[in-house]
Design a protein around this motif. Sequence first.
Motif, PDB file in Angstrom:
ATOM      1  N   PRO A 148      33.782  75.992   7.658  1.00  0.00           N
ATOM      2  CA  PRO A 148      32.546  76.621   8.130  1.00  0.00           C
ATOM      3  C   PRO A 148      31.452  76.656   7.073  1.00  0.00           C
ATOM      4  O   PRO A 148      31.726  76.758   5.876  1.00  0.00           O
ATOM      5  N   GLU A 195      29.762  73.616  10.995  1.00  0.00           N
ATOM      6  CA  GLU A 195      30.901  73.341  10.132  1.00  0.00           C
ATOM      7  C   GLU A 195      31.023  71.853   9.851  1.00  0.00           C
ATOM      8  O   GLU A 195      30.469  71.012  10.571  1.00  0.00           O
ATOM      9  N   ALA A 221      31.025  71.264   2.793  1.00  0.00           N
ATOM     10  CA  ALA A 221      30.650  72.563   3.357  1.00  0.00           C
ATOM     11  C   ALA A 221      30.219  73.528   2.254  1.00  0.00           C
ATOM     12  O   ALA A 221      29.243  74.284   2.417  1.00  0.00           O
TER      13      ALA A 221
END
Length: 214
Positions: free
Chosen positions: A101, A111, A203
């Motif tokens: 995420p 994400e 991420a």
Amino acid sequence: MPWAVRVVPNLYPALRRQEVVVHTARHSRSLAELSGEELDLVAEAWRRRRVAEPRGYLHASINEGAAAGASLAHSHSQLAWLPEVPPLIQRERGPPRRGSPIVERGGLILECPWASRVPYELVIRPIRAERGGFGSGLLAPALRLLGEAMRRLRAVEGPVAWNAWLHDGSEWHLEIFPRLSVLAALELGAGVFVNTLPPEHAAEALRAVDLPEH
């Protein structure tokens, strides 16, 4: 008469019915430059065109940058009606595996998917799975989150060519495919993708970006 979003026929259609959604009357080269209100109108244009022609599978997509196949510099999206659900959607087997995420907002999550195919591949999906993306109240917020995602990517990598599309299957979501690497024979011929950037690292980099108010 002034306009905010315009839908026109594609001058060079590959399918029987294809349309171009011009995102704004002002000159804007990137979806990342659009305001939230402008993106809301893009979502409304997609919704209205789906209502106007409910037959077949509507593939809504964005190509930005020459490396992503864009032939126009002005920010726009493509609507293409397919006679039936494409094989890639038909082959779905349950919900996609959750990824790394970046941000959650307004019932949506941005994400990097598990086993990302390319560096900074992204997915925007409802936290609670839904069918029917064109009729969802989360479509406009999803396009707003797409704009934010592209601003985050710009902050990390600079201007990047990318493709995005609405995957309108058993669980609708937006898929974003940056063009930071070249697809070669292994990817194209065998469907085996070599990604040198682990999704959790991508991420982390995107999550760390401190964006100004937009």
